[in-house]
Design an enzyme around this catalytic site. Structure first.
Site, PDB file in Angstrom:
ATOM      1  N   VAL A  55       0.816  -1.224   0.000  1.00 19.18           N
ATOM      2  CA  VAL A  55       0.000   0.000   0.000  1.00 19.18           C
ATOM      3  C   VAL A  55       0.844   1.267   0.000  1.00 19.18           C
ATOM      4  CG1 VAL A  55      -1.985  -1.103   1.117  1.00 19.18           C
ATOM      5  CG2 VAL A  55      -0.269   0.095   2.530  1.00 19.18           C
ATOM      6  N   TYR A 147       2.742   7.758  15.565  1.00 16.87           N
ATOM      7  CA  TYR A 147       1.740   6.700  15.436  1.00 16.87           C
ATOM      8  C   TYR A 147       0.364   7.236  15.823  1.00 16.87           C
ATOM      9  CZ  TYR A 147      -1.064   2.570  16.249  1.00 16.87           C
ATOM     10  OH  TYR A 147      -2.094   1.660  16.222  1.00 16.87           O
ATOM     11  N   GLY A 182      -1.927 -11.131  20.592  1.00 16.78           N
ATOM     12  CA  GLY A 182      -1.991 -12.249  19.656  1.00 16.78           C
ATOM     13  C   GLY A 182      -1.724 -11.897  18.213  1.00 16.78           C
TER      14      GLY A 182
END
Length: 248
Positions: A55, A147, A182
């Site tokens: 992207v 971020y 996870g």
């Protein structure tokens, strides 16, 4: 419906692909890692179409989209999931290259994908764009700097999409998770330091990729007259900190 997921080779993207395919929908699984995409496509079967694409590279996006078979081109749901965080250093120590990578992926890549698929949705009078934001876009924290700023951009861009798309039948949602375990997120953020990544989740019960995937599926399957502007999700173990006060 046909769903297009960026960053589908792992984490949220892979789990969203499993969820949508599990309910009988066609899913374009895109990402940079061919081996991961091929393995996921083998797992999911003919309802999943792997598409290698970066992207951050406009030419890569255009080439990948041109390779879509005709029967896969009417994308009903675009999930702009590709994104990353790099580092937790304070702004005066953070590498500029990390900032540039986050902006290129989380902002530029997201808007490039949106602009590529949005006109056809508007022409058909239906469609949905789900942008993966973060609670970091609303709440600052030390080391979050660029971020957090990229995720604030995602939130505001999604709201402005809504302003432009009123009456078109095309919907837009900012899906903003908090602490989520996870996935590769923290391993990428700490650049392969697995011990540092594991410490983030020590003693917690965080959100899971499946939680995010189920939420995305719920949004995508609501009646077409309903637009979810934003959803902010946090695990019960996460909350809000006090203001930082520097004492002399």
């Amino acid at each position: 419906m046909i769903v297009f997921i960026t960053g589908a080779s792992a984490g949220f993207g892979a789990e969203m692909a499993r969820t949508f395919v599990g309910h009988g929908h066609q899913v374009v699984i895109s990402g940079r890692r061919q081996d991961r995409l091929d393995a996921l496509a083998a797992e999911l079967g003919e309802l999943a179409l792997p598409l290698v694409m970066d992207v951050t590279d406009k030419a890569s996006i255009n080439e990948a989209l041109s390779l879509l078979p005709q029967s896969w081109r009417q994308v009903d749901v675009l999930i702009n999931n590709a994104g990353l965080a790099l580092g937790t250093q304070p702004a005066h120590e953070a590498p500029l290259a990390d900032w540039e990578t986050m902006i290129a992926t989380n902002c530029t890549g997201l808007v490039t994908m949106t602009r590529a698929l949005l006109p056809a949705m508007v022409a058909r009078g239906s469609g949905l764009i789900i942008n993966l934001g973060s609670v970091a876009g609303a709440y600052p924290y030390p080391g979050g700097n660029v971020y957090g700023a990229t995720k604030a951009f995602v939130d505001q861009f999604t709201l402005n999409l809504r302003a432009d798309l009123v009456g078109t039948g095309v919907r837009a949602t900012n899906l903003a998770p908090g602490l989520c375990g996870g996935t590769e997120f923290s391993n990428v953020r700490f650049k392969g330091d697995d011990a540092a990544a594991a410490k983030v989740y020590e003693g917690t019960v965080p959100l899971t990729a499946k939680d995010i995937a189920q939420t995305a599926y719920w949004i995508a399957t609501l009646p077409p007259h309903i637009n979810v502007n934003s959803i902010e999700m946090m695990p019960t173990c996460q909350g809000f900190g006090p203001f930082a006060i520097k004492r002399v």
